[in-house]
Write a protein that holds these residues in place. Structure first.
Motif, PDB file in Angstrom:
ATOM      1  N   GLU A 165      -9.034   3.006   0.247  1.00  0.00           N
ATOM      2  CA  GLU A 165      -8.169   1.925   0.683  1.00  0.00           C
ATOM      3  C   GLU A 165      -8.980   1.037   1.621  1.00  0.00           C
ATOM      4  OE1 GLU A 165      -4.004   3.515   1.692  1.00  0.00           O
ATOM      5  OE2 GLU A 165      -5.254   5.316   1.545  1.00  0.00           O
TER       6      GLU A 165
ATOM      7  N   PRO B 291      -3.779   7.059  -3.483  1.00  0.00           N
ATOM      8  CA  PRO B 291      -2.805   6.033  -3.110  1.00  0.00           C
ATOM      9  C   PRO B 291      -2.814   4.856  -4.084  1.00  0.00           C
ATOM     10  CG  PRO B 291      -4.758   5.836  -1.766  1.00  0.00           C
ATOM     11  CD  PRO B 291      -4.932   7.087  -2.571  1.00  0.00           C
TER      12      PRO B 291
ATOM     13  N   GLN C 153       1.220   4.994   0.066  1.00  0.00           N
ATOM     14  CA  GLN C 153       0.558   6.262   0.363  1.00  0.00           C
ATOM     15  C   GLN C 153       1.578   7.377   0.131  1.00  0.00           C
ATOM     16  OE1 GLN C 153      -0.538   5.095   4.410  1.00  0.00           O
ATOM     17  NE2 GLN C 153      -2.672   4.932   3.792  1.00  0.00           N
TER      18      GLN C 153
ATOM     19  N   HIS D 291     -11.062   8.373  -0.112  1.00  0.00           N
ATOM     20  CA  HIS D 291     -10.504   9.352  -1.037  1.00  0.00           C
ATOM     21  C   HIS D 291     -11.603   9.717  -2.019  1.00  0.00           C
ATOM     22  CE1 HIS D 291      -6.546   8.459   0.613  1.00  0.00           C
ATOM     23  NE2 HIS D 291      -6.867   7.178   0.500  1.00  0.00           N
TER      24      HIS D 291
ATOM     25  N   GLN E 240      -1.823  13.128  -3.188  1.00  0.00           N
ATOM     26  CA  GLN E 240      -2.013  12.572  -1.847  1.00  0.00           C
ATOM     27  C   GLN E 240      -3.352  11.861  -1.705  1.00  0.00           C
ATOM     28  OE1 GLN E 240       0.479  12.470   0.221  1.00  0.00           O
ATOM     29  NE2 GLN E 240       1.690  13.674  -1.204  1.00  0.00           N
TER      30      GLN E 240
ATOM     31  N   ASP F 126       0.875  -1.177   0.000  1.00  0.00           N
ATOM     32  CA  ASP F 126       0.000   0.000   0.000  1.00  0.00           C
ATOM     33  C   ASP F 126       0.907   1.220   0.000  1.00  0.00           C
ATOM     34  OD1 ASP F 126      -1.783   2.049   0.415  1.00  0.00           O
ATOM     35  OD2 ASP F 126      -2.504   1.351   2.358  1.00  0.00           O
TER      36      ASP F 126
END
Length: 480
Positions: free
Chosen positions: A295, A216, A158, A290, A213, A156
């Motif tokens: 996620e 991800p 980020q 997001h 940002q 993951d």
């Protein structure tokens, strides 16, 4: 030397206050040398960010970043601190290591800000066109170090963990072009769209640092991607291929989730949306919203042991709802121009509480759970809050500060202390709101009408702007 036998007597007779007055320091002033964000274009140009995510054995991501500069003089670089969706200052500053900053091949001296440890000060030398940064993100290798984001099967990524940005500008005004080297044979999923791929390196299109940002990446060795319609995809990675088996009926329910959400909110405020879905007991679970993705991480047998995974069926409806409630529409004091400005959480009972309400509604309407299951869940929530004695002294409103107060650490006396009750008690507020609307309209209207009314006003405004020859910024909701 003259002997004075009475001197000790005089000292003994001195008052404690008089003695204390001999030392009366004044506080050293705090001088904030970090420039505040301004709503102007970053004058240096486009940042180029390169991430190597192939070191799975040591769980290290290596970063090379080129930050163009407009001139010489003092400059401050920031690691994101206040992260949207975390509701607190939890940027992974403790995982940054090996920071080197160069200009024209010469190593520059950097100094960490003595007050804000997320800030790094440097002096840009004359003639420099760019700063060349290199550092590593040392991700957790054990759960006691934080959430595990790299395993032998998945990762993951980020972006707040692997990038610095120049202070002094709204992050939406800082352009970035990013690329990532992934482990061989892996597939990467993100709301960003690639513009080129060479071998295992994927390059993404230029976006603002704010959008970066908010986009991800999930990548994995074992994967599948399913089209859910309406521009939405379910991008799944797993510890083992056996967990990627999805029955047709299960897929229909996830497609129904998308259809029901778009029908409920009456609009689609994204060009595409990706559920980044991990099925793992090795990488840490997650649920982070997001605008164009989320996620989402649950235990591996989400599909293969469908009935037993019922408690996980609410995650996707909740995070998907955030695209409308929380991202497209965000409480005013939760929006900040950069990732250093503190967020104020006073309206989390709307941001999370109303999302919790719609999450349960959409879970039932899509068939991810039955109506009876949802009624049982609501009854359990009400019963739990009814005996929570912390409600005797601590208001729901005050629990919105909990992500900052306790940083989501476990509590020993949660019934007395309360926790982030704005989720479930907030849900009950919106459930009662629905009942009030229905009672006042003799059943003609409810919260569904409220959800669509907000977007109807936006559509009417867009139509009016179009008639007046104005362009409209759909992302930020205003005329250009």
């Amino acid at each position: 030397m003259t002997f004075r036998p009475f001197a000790p007597v005089v000292l003994c007779l001195a008052s404690p206050l008089a003695l204390a007055a001999n030392s009366a320091p004044q506080p050293a002033p705090f001088v904030d040398t970090i420039p505040p964000p301004r709503d102007v274009d970053y004058p240096g140009g486009t940042i180029v960010l390169k991430v190597d995510a192939t070191d799975l054995d040591r769980a290290i991501m290596r970063v090379e970043e080129t930050v163009p500069v407009a001139g010489a003089g003092p400059m401050t670089l920031l690691l994101p601190k206040w992260l949207p969706g975390n509701h607190g200052p939890r940027g992974p500053i403790d995982k940054l290591a090996g920071l080197m900053i160069k200009a024209s091949g010469k190593v520059l001296t950097w100094k960490r800000d003595p007050v804000d440890v997320f800030a790094f000060h440097i002096d840009v030398p004359e003639g420099a066109k760019a700063l060349d940064l290199s550092f590593q993100f040392l991700s957790a290798t054990d759960s006691d170090q934080g959430r595990i984001v790299m395993t032998q099967e998945m990762l993951d990524l980020q972006w707040d963990s692997v990038s610095l940005y120049p202070a002094g500008y709204f992050t939406r005004r800082i352009p970035v072009t990013a690329s990532v080297v992934y482990p061989r044979g892996w597939r990467a999923f993100t709301a960003l769209r690639p513009t080129a791929a060479t071998g295992d390196t994927v390059r993404y299109g230029t976006v603002s640092y704010e959008v970066l940002q908010d986009s991800p990446v999930y990548a994995g060795k074992y994967f599948r991607s399913d089209d859910l319609g309406q521009g939405v995809s379910l991008d799944t990675i797993a510890d083992d291929p056996k967990y990627l088996v999805i029955k047709p009926d299960q897929m229909l329910r996830h497609r129904a989730l998308v259809d029901q959400a778009v029908k409920l909110f009456g609009a689609r405020h994204f060009d595409h949306y990706d559920f980044l879905f991990s099925l793992s007991d090795r990488m840490g679970g997650n649920g982070l919203e997001h605008h164009r993705s989320s996620e989402d991480g649950v235990d591996p047998p989400y599909f293969t042991e469908w009935d037993a995974s019922l408690t996980d069926h609410n995650l996707l409806p909740h995070e998907f709802t955030h695209s409308w409630n929380g991202k497209f529409r965000r409480p005013a004091d939760l929006w900040t121009p950069d990732f250093r400005t503190p967020m104020r959480d006073s309206l989390l009972w709307v941001y999370e509480g109303q999302t919790q309400f719609w999450g349960y509604v959409l879970e039932a309407r899509s068939g991810l759970a039955s109506k009876a299951d949802m009624l049982d869940a609501l009854a359990s929530i009400g019963a739990n809050l009814d005996i929570r004695r912390g409600r005797d002294w601590r208001s729901l409103d005050d629990t919105t500060n909990d992500p900052i107060v306790s940083a989501r650490r476990p509590k020993g006396w949660v019934s007395w202390q309360r926790s982030e009750d704005y989720y479930n008690e907030g849900l009950l507020i919106w459930l009662e709101t629905d009942a009030i609307i229905r009672q006042g309209t003799n059943g003609a209207k409810g919260m569904d009408d409220f959800a669509q009314l907000r977007d109807e006003r936006r559509r009417l405004r867009r139509a009016d702007l179009h008639d007046r020859g104005c362009r409209y910024d759909a992302e930020h909701g205003h005329a250009l």
